[in-house]
Design an enzyme around this catalytic site. Sequence first.
Site, PDB file in Angstrom:
ATOM      1  N   ARG A   1     -10.233   6.788   4.295  1.00  0.00           N
ATOM      2  CA  ARG A   1      -9.573   5.597   3.721  1.00  0.00           C
ATOM      3  C   ARG A   1      -9.264   5.834   2.245  1.00  0.00           C
ATOM      4  NH1 ARG A   1     -13.734   0.988   5.349  1.00  0.00           N
ATOM      5  NH2 ARG A   1     -12.486  -0.269   3.916  1.00  0.00           N
TER       6      ARG A   1
ATOM      7  N   ARG B   1       0.815  -1.212   0.000  1.00  0.00           N
ATOM      8  CA  ARG B   1       0.000   0.000   0.000  1.00  0.00           C
ATOM      9  C   ARG B   1       0.853   1.270   0.000  1.00  0.00           C
ATOM     10  NH1 ARG B   1      -4.939  -2.354   2.532  1.00  0.00           N
ATOM     11  NH2 ARG B   1      -6.500  -0.740   2.508  1.00  0.00           N
TER      12      ARG B   1
ATOM     13  N   ARG C   1     -22.094  -2.397   3.245  1.00  0.00           N
ATOM     14  CA  ARG C   1     -21.523  -3.520   3.991  1.00  0.00           C
ATOM     15  C   ARG C   1     -21.473  -3.212   5.486  1.00  0.00           C
ATOM     16  NH1 ARG C   1     -15.500  -5.290   2.639  1.00  0.00           N
ATOM     17  NH2 ARG C   1     -15.175  -3.190   3.429  1.00  0.00           N
TER      18      ARG C   1
HETATM   19  P1  AP5 Z   1      -8.365  -3.732   4.228  1.00  0.00           P
HETATM   20  O1  AP5 Z   1      -8.987  -4.772   5.024  1.00  0.00           O
HETATM   21  O2  AP5 Z   1      -7.311  -4.084   3.237  1.00  0.00           O
HETATM   22  O3  AP5 Z   1      -9.522  -2.906   3.566  1.00  0.00           O
HETATM   23  P2  AP5 Z   1      -9.612  -2.029   2.230  1.00  0.00           P
HETATM   24  O4  AP5 Z   1      -8.484  -1.977   1.324  1.00  0.00           O
HETATM   25  O5  AP5 Z   1     -10.098  -0.746   2.767  1.00  0.00           O
HETATM   26  O6  AP5 Z   1     -10.545  -2.920   1.438  1.00  0.00           O
HETATM   27  P3  AP5 Z   1     -11.991  -3.432   1.675  1.00  0.00           P
HETATM   28  O7  AP5 Z   1     -11.936  -4.728   2.390  1.00  0.00           O
HETATM   29  O8  AP5 Z   1     -12.920  -2.418   2.267  1.00  0.00           O
HETATM   30  O9  AP5 Z   1     -12.431  -3.540   0.164  1.00  0.00           O
HETATM   31  P4  AP5 Z   1     -11.995  -4.546  -0.988  1.00  0.00           P
HETATM   32  O10 AP5 Z   1     -11.341  -3.820  -2.091  1.00  0.00           O
HETATM   33  O11 AP5 Z   1     -11.331  -5.773  -0.432  1.00  0.00           O
HETATM   34  O12 AP5 Z   1     -13.451  -4.914  -1.487  1.00  0.00           O
HETATM   35  P5  AP5 Z   1     -14.392  -6.103  -1.020  1.00  0.00           P
HETATM   36  O13 AP5 Z   1     -14.186  -7.279  -1.888  1.00  0.00           O
HETATM   37  O14 AP5 Z   1     -14.285  -6.279   0.455  1.00  0.00           O
HETATM   38  O15 AP5 Z   1      -7.690  -2.607   5.173  1.00  0.00           O
HETATM   39  C1  AP5 Z   1      -8.362  -2.103   6.322  1.00  0.00           C
HETATM   40  C2  AP5 Z   1      -7.414  -1.229   7.116  1.00  0.00           C
HETATM   41  O16 AP5 Z   1      -6.304  -2.041   7.584  1.00  0.00           O
HETATM   42  C3  AP5 Z   1      -6.736  -0.087   6.348  1.00  0.00           C
HETATM   43  O17 AP5 Z   1      -7.542   1.069   6.315  1.00  0.00           O
HETATM   44  C4  AP5 Z   1      -5.448   0.114   7.155  1.00  0.00           C
HETATM   45  O18 AP5 Z   1      -5.718   0.820   8.342  1.00  0.00           O
HETATM   46  C5  AP5 Z   1      -5.068  -1.306   7.528  1.00  0.00           C
HETATM   47  N1  AP5 Z   1      -4.186  -1.950   6.543  1.00  0.00           N
HETATM   48  C6  AP5 Z   1      -4.463  -3.067   5.811  1.00  0.00           C
HETATM   49  N2  AP5 Z   1      -3.436  -3.382   5.012  1.00  0.00           N
HETATM   50  C7  AP5 Z   1      -2.474  -2.441   5.230  1.00  0.00           C
HETATM   51  C8  AP5 Z   1      -1.185  -2.206   4.659  1.00  0.00           C
HETATM   52  N3  AP5 Z   1      -0.688  -3.015   3.713  1.00  0.00           N
HETATM   53  N4  AP5 Z   1      -0.487  -1.132   5.108  1.00  0.00           N
HETATM   54  C9  AP5 Z   1      -0.970  -0.330   6.073  1.00  0.00           C
HETATM   55  N5  AP5 Z   1      -2.187  -0.481   6.629  1.00  0.00           N
HETATM   56  C10 AP5 Z   1      -2.948  -1.530   6.218  1.00  0.00           C
HETATM   57  O19 AP5 Z   1     -15.811  -5.490  -1.418  1.00  0.00           O
HETATM   58  C11 AP5 Z   1     -16.379  -4.398  -0.712  1.00  0.00           C
HETATM   59  C12 AP5 Z   1     -17.918  -4.540  -0.779  1.00  0.00           C
HETATM   60  O20 AP5 Z   1     -18.331  -4.419  -2.138  1.00  0.00           O
HETATM   61  C13 AP5 Z   1     -18.408  -5.914  -0.297  1.00  0.00           C
HETATM   62  O21 AP5 Z   1     -19.613  -5.741   0.398  1.00  0.00           O
HETATM   63  C14 AP5 Z   1     -18.622  -6.695  -1.596  1.00  0.00           C
HETATM   64  O22 AP5 Z   1     -19.622  -7.661  -1.474  1.00  0.00           O
HETATM   65  C15 AP5 Z   1     -19.026  -5.593  -2.558  1.00  0.00           C
HETATM   66  N6  AP5 Z   1     -18.599  -5.865  -3.942  1.00  0.00           N
HETATM   67  C16 AP5 Z   1     -17.403  -6.372  -4.357  1.00  0.00           C
HETATM   68  N7  AP5 Z   1     -17.369  -6.462  -5.698  1.00  0.00           N
HETATM   69  C17 AP5 Z   1     -18.563  -5.979  -6.153  1.00  0.00           C
HETATM   70  C18 AP5 Z   1     -19.125  -5.807  -7.448  1.00  0.00           C
HETATM   71  N8  AP5 Z   1     -18.463  -6.140  -8.573  1.00  0.00           N
HETATM   72  N9  AP5 Z   1     -20.363  -5.281  -7.553  1.00  0.00           N
HETATM   73  C19 AP5 Z   1     -21.050  -4.933  -6.420  1.00  0.00           C
HETATM   74  N10 AP5 Z   1     -20.590  -5.085  -5.162  1.00  0.00           N
HETATM   75  C20 AP5 Z   1     -19.346  -5.603  -5.030  1.00  0.00           C
END
Ligand code: AP5
Length: 194
Positions: free
Chosen positions: A146, A89, A128
């Site tokens: 975020r 990231r 979600r």
């Molecule tokens: P993390 O858990 O990595 O969260 P994020 O990147 O904010 O990602 P999300 O899980 O919210 O989204 P995603 O892209 O995975 O989408 P998802 O498939 O879940 O990080 C959380 C926190 O941890 C960070 O803010 C930071 O503090 C820390 N952190 C983590 N890694 C770090 C690092 N490397 N360095 C530093 N800090 C770190 O889908 C989201 C929603 O959309 C779901 O409900 C899903 O069902 C829906 N959805 C998915 N695809 C579709 C579609 N095609 N159409 C409709 N809905 C959809």
Amino acid sequence: MLNLVLFGPPGSGKGTQAENIIAKYNLVHLSTGDMLRAEIKAETKLGLEAKTLMDKGELVPDSVVIGMIENKLDSNKTANGFVFDGFPRTVKQAEALDELLANRNVPIRLVLSMVVSEEELTRRILHRGKSSGRTDDQDESIVKNRVAEYRKKTEPLASYYQAQGKLKEVKGEAPVEEVCAALCNEIEAVKHTA
Ligand code: AP5
């Protein structure tokens, strides 16, 4: 070894598509977000420190997540490959990952970037948040923070991987199955290359 990075802003579908890809290609899913949430659940010192930052939508320190990834690489030596989700990231994390993989002679083959509008990201995450129990999903200002962290610290990685010729963009707003098919097309194109 097939090492892939799923790249994109919060809510772009990294976790959802990682599940599909690991099942199809028999890979190991490495999500730093999931690892950090496991630490929070276990109430470890690391988890409690990370929670303060995660609840605000800020990134945790590079050294913490790099150490977690290194441990996972070491404990999965016989894997067919890894899907990195939410890591790297920052440029520092990307450089560290390149070094860890170079030491093991198993570089990243492809970085799949999912493009989704900010409006749709916010809609998905807040939706979600009604059931996920994730505190960082429930408040629009935290979601915006975020996304702001992503724009500032993570988006520059696109040019880092573009320069390595590894970045492929996929439209992430289509239904899940269509996004999956587009990602798999890109994977098929590199799967048999050295
Ligand atoms: P993390 O858990 O990595 O969260 P994020 O990147 O904010 O990602 P999300 O899980 O919210 O989204 P995603 O892209 O995975 O989408 P998802 O498939 O879940 O990080 C959380 C926190 O941890 C960070 O803010 C930071 O503090 C820390 N952190 C983590 N890694 C770090 C690092 N490397 N360095 C530093 N800090 C770190 O889908 C989201 C929603 O959309 C779901 O409900 C899903 O069902 C829906 N959805 C998915 N695809 C579709 C579609 N095609 N159409 C409709 N809905 C959809």
